[in-house]
Scaffold this motif. Structure first.
Motif, PDB file in Angstrom:
ATOM      1  N   UNK A  80      16.798 -41.918   3.329  1.00  0.00           N
ATOM      2  CA  UNK A  80      16.259 -40.589   3.658  1.00  0.00           C
ATOM      3  C   UNK A  80      16.348 -39.594   2.506  1.00  0.00           C
ATOM      4  N   UNK A  81      16.878 -39.994   1.350  1.00  0.00           N
ATOM      5  CA  UNK A  81      16.999 -39.067   0.216  1.00  0.00           C
ATOM      6  C   UNK A  81      15.611 -38.700  -0.296  1.00  0.00           C
ATOM      7  N   UNK A  82      15.327 -37.397  -0.361  1.00  0.00           N
ATOM      8  CA  UNK A  82      14.022 -36.921  -0.825  1.00  0.00           C
ATOM      9  C   UNK A  82      14.202 -35.671  -1.681  1.00  0.00           C
ATOM     10  N   UNK A  83      13.582 -35.678  -2.845  1.00  0.00           N
ATOM     11  CA  UNK A  83      13.569 -34.522  -3.736  1.00  0.00           C
ATOM     12  C   UNK A  83      12.135 -34.286  -4.171  1.00  0.00           C
ATOM     13  N   UNK A  84      11.659 -33.054  -4.023  1.00  0.00           N
ATOM     14  CA  UNK A  84      10.347 -32.673  -4.528  1.00  0.00           C
ATOM     15  C   UNK A  84      10.555 -31.649  -5.635  1.00  0.00           C
ATOM     16  N   UNK A  85       9.960 -31.866  -6.790  1.00  0.00           N
ATOM     17  CA  UNK A  85      10.120 -30.943  -7.910  1.00  0.00           C
ATOM     18  C   UNK A  85       8.744 -30.540  -8.428  1.00  0.00           C
ATOM     19  N   UNK A  86       8.624 -29.279  -8.835  1.00  0.00           N
ATOM     20  CA  UNK A  86       7.343 -28.705  -9.253  1.00  0.00           C
ATOM     21  C   UNK A  86       7.438 -28.285 -10.715  1.00  0.00           C
ATOM     22  N   UNK A  87       6.419 -28.605 -11.500  1.00  0.00           N
ATOM     23  CA  UNK A  87       6.382 -28.248 -12.913  1.00  0.00           C
ATOM     24  C   UNK A  87       4.968 -27.805 -13.282  1.00  0.00           C
ATOM     25  N   UNK A  88       4.856 -26.642 -13.942  1.00  0.00           N
ATOM     26  CA  UNK A  88       3.544 -26.108 -14.293  1.00  0.00           C
ATOM     27  C   UNK A  88       2.991 -26.734 -15.566  1.00  0.00           C
ATOM     28  N   UNK A  89       3.858 -27.174 -16.468  1.00  0.00           N
ATOM     29  CA  UNK A  89       3.427 -27.737 -17.744  1.00  0.00           C
ATOM     30  C   UNK A  89       3.161 -29.232 -17.565  1.00  0.00           C
ATOM     31  N   UNK A  90       1.906 -29.689 -17.735  1.00  0.00           N
ATOM     32  CA  UNK A  90       1.613 -31.105 -17.475  1.00  0.00           C
ATOM     33  C   UNK A  90       2.334 -32.061 -18.425  1.00  0.00           C
ATOM     34  N   UNK A  91       2.604 -31.630 -19.662  1.00  0.00           N
ATOM     35  CA  UNK A  91       3.339 -32.494 -20.596  1.00  0.00           C
ATOM     36  C   UNK A  91       4.774 -32.671 -20.119  1.00  0.00           C
ATOM     37  N   UNK A 112       5.434 -32.781  -8.769  1.00  0.00           N
ATOM     38  CA  UNK A 112       4.127 -32.170  -8.527  1.00  0.00           C
ATOM     39  C   UNK A 112       3.794 -31.205  -9.657  1.00  0.00           C
ATOM     40  N   UNK A 113       2.533 -31.164 -10.046  1.00  0.00           N
ATOM     41  CA  UNK A 113       2.096 -30.308 -11.146  1.00  0.00           C
ATOM     42  C   UNK A 113       1.340 -29.111 -10.582  1.00  0.00           C
ATOM     43  N   UNK A 114       1.687 -27.915 -11.052  1.00  0.00           N
ATOM     44  CA  UNK A 114       0.962 -26.712 -10.641  1.00  0.00           C
ATOM     45  C   UNK A 114       1.866 -25.496 -10.624  1.00  0.00           C
ATOM     46  N   UNK A 115       1.257 -24.346 -10.338  1.00  0.00           N
ATOM     47  CA  UNK A 115       2.036 -23.131 -10.124  1.00  0.00           C
ATOM     48  C   UNK A 115       2.829 -23.283  -8.832  1.00  0.00           C
ATOM     49  N   UNK A 116       4.059 -22.816  -8.844  1.00  0.00           N
ATOM     50  CA  UNK A 116       4.929 -22.966  -7.674  1.00  0.00           C
ATOM     51  C   UNK A 116       4.249 -22.410  -6.421  1.00  0.00           C
ATOM     52  N   UNK A 117       3.679 -21.203  -6.528  1.00  0.00           N
ATOM     53  CA  UNK A 117       3.094 -20.560  -5.337  1.00  0.00           C
ATOM     54  C   UNK A 117       1.939 -21.376  -4.750  1.00  0.00           C
ATOM     55  N   UNK A 118       1.252 -22.152  -5.594  1.00  0.00           N
ATOM     56  CA  UNK A 118       0.129 -22.952  -5.106  1.00  0.00           C
ATOM     57  C   UNK A 118       0.585 -24.262  -4.467  1.00  0.00           C
ATOM     58  N   UNK A 119       1.731 -24.780  -4.907  1.00  0.00           N
ATOM     59  CA  UNK A 119       2.211 -26.073  -4.421  1.00  0.00           C
ATOM     60  C   UNK A 119       3.086 -25.925  -3.171  1.00  0.00           C
ATOM     61  N   UNK A 120       3.712 -24.745  -2.990  1.00  0.00           N
ATOM     62  CA  UNK A 120       4.664 -24.576  -1.886  1.00  0.00           C
ATOM     63  C   UNK A 120       4.106 -24.937  -0.503  1.00  0.00           C
ATOM     64  N   UNK A 121       2.851 -24.595  -0.166  1.00  0.00           N
ATOM     65  CA  UNK A 121       2.364 -24.991   1.172  1.00  0.00           C
ATOM     66  C   UNK A 121       2.415 -26.499   1.411  1.00  0.00           C
ATOM     67  N   UNK A 122       2.375 -27.290   0.345  1.00  0.00           N
ATOM     68  CA  UNK A 122       2.447 -28.739   0.515  1.00  0.00           C
ATOM     69  C   UNK A 122       3.802 -29.194   1.017  1.00  0.00           C
ATOM     70  N   UNK A 123       4.837 -28.377   0.804  1.00  0.00           N
ATOM     71  CA  UNK A 123       6.167 -28.741   1.305  1.00  0.00           C
ATOM     72  C   UNK A 123       6.122 -28.887   2.823  1.00  0.00           C
ATOM     73  N   UNK A 124       5.514 -27.911   3.484  1.00  0.00           N
ATOM     74  CA  UNK A 124       5.410 -27.967   4.946  1.00  0.00           C
ATOM     75  C   UNK A 124       4.431 -29.060   5.373  1.00  0.00           C
TER      76      UNK A 124
END
Length: 270
Positions: A80-91, A112-124
């Protein structure tokens, strides 16, 4: 067993720390005392099998891999271990994905790649409401508070969920600290510690515990705090070499600026 697996996962972050220490290069990761605080927060939480860790600001994947190891050890194990991490810089995101793969945690960590505010809805969308047991913020501190408010509005945080923010005093995240200190939805503990590989430079980490939606408005931060927030972005750009006419930032500059930011916090009783 899970204990051995967690120990194996942790080898790669330790190698990264050793590399930075041997080369005497500053490394922009939450190592040392900061990693200990993050690990303690994971260890002390009673994890539900549906809960995940969200990291905002992956950089090279150091903290995401460390969080994966801690979830395996102190959560409900590998299943059940799950970590989601967001990074804006593709490199940086590509490096993080490679690092995650080398650590053997590709089945645990999603980059996940993108601005945090744009990716956050995917968490839910991916994990459901009330699924966040811990949020770790380590990116542009001047927008921590707006992204945290978005998580609250999305219903992603469960009661008792934790928010940990790095670099709160250097270069600073004053509006996030104000939100955690004066919102009736949060209980704040601020920790002072020395920056990783910078023994003379004090920074703060903020740990907030979510008490649930209150419906009460958060008192507005004073104009001086908004000006300070703007100035922290100025210092971030300078530290990144984007203000070449102002020169490089040396240790003495960082020590002095941290002291300047902390004066605002102390004056507000934080």
């Amino acid at each position: 067993g899970s204990e051995l697996t967690a120990a194996a996962i942790e080898r790669l972050p330790r190698l990264l720390e050793t590399f930075a220490q041997s080369r005497e290069h500053w490394l922009k990761v939450a190592g040392g005392a900061k990693a200990e605080l993050l690990g303690t927060a994971v260890r002390e939480r009673r994890w539900g099998p549906w809960e995940v860790i969200l990291e905002c600001g992956a950089f090279v994947g150091y903290s995401a891999v460390r969080c994966a190891a801690q979830m395996v050890r102190y959560g409900k194990g590998l299943a059940t271990a799950r970590v989601m991490t967001i990074e804006v810089d593709p490199v940086h995101a590509c490096i993080a994905r490679h690092f995650v793969d080398l650590a053997g945690t590709s089945s645990i960590v999603e980059v996940s790649i993108g601005q945090v505010r744009d990716v956050l809805p995917r968490v839910v969308e991916n994990f459901g409401r009330l699924s966040l047991g811990l949020v770790f913020m380590d990116y542009k501190g001047s927008i921590f508070h707006t992204d945290l408010k978005l998580l609250e509005d999305l219903g992603a945080l469960g009661v008792g969920g934790m928010e940990i923010a790095d670099n709160v005093a250097l270069p600073g995240a004053p509006l996030l600290l104000w939100h955690l200190a004066f919102s009736s939805s949060w209980s704040l503990t601020a920790y002072a510690m020395m920056e990783f590989l910078e023994p003379n430079t004090e920074d703060w980490m903020a740990l907030g515990r979510y008490l649930g939606p209150s419906g009460d408005a958060v008192p507005l931060a004073p104009p001086s705090w908004h000006r300070l927030s703007w100035h922290t972005d100025h210092m971030r750009r300078r530290a990144s070499g984007l203000r070449p006419t102002e020169g490089d930032m040396f240790e003495a500059d960082r020590v002095a600026y941290s002291r300047h930011v902390r004066r605002h916090f102390l004056a507000a009783g934080i």
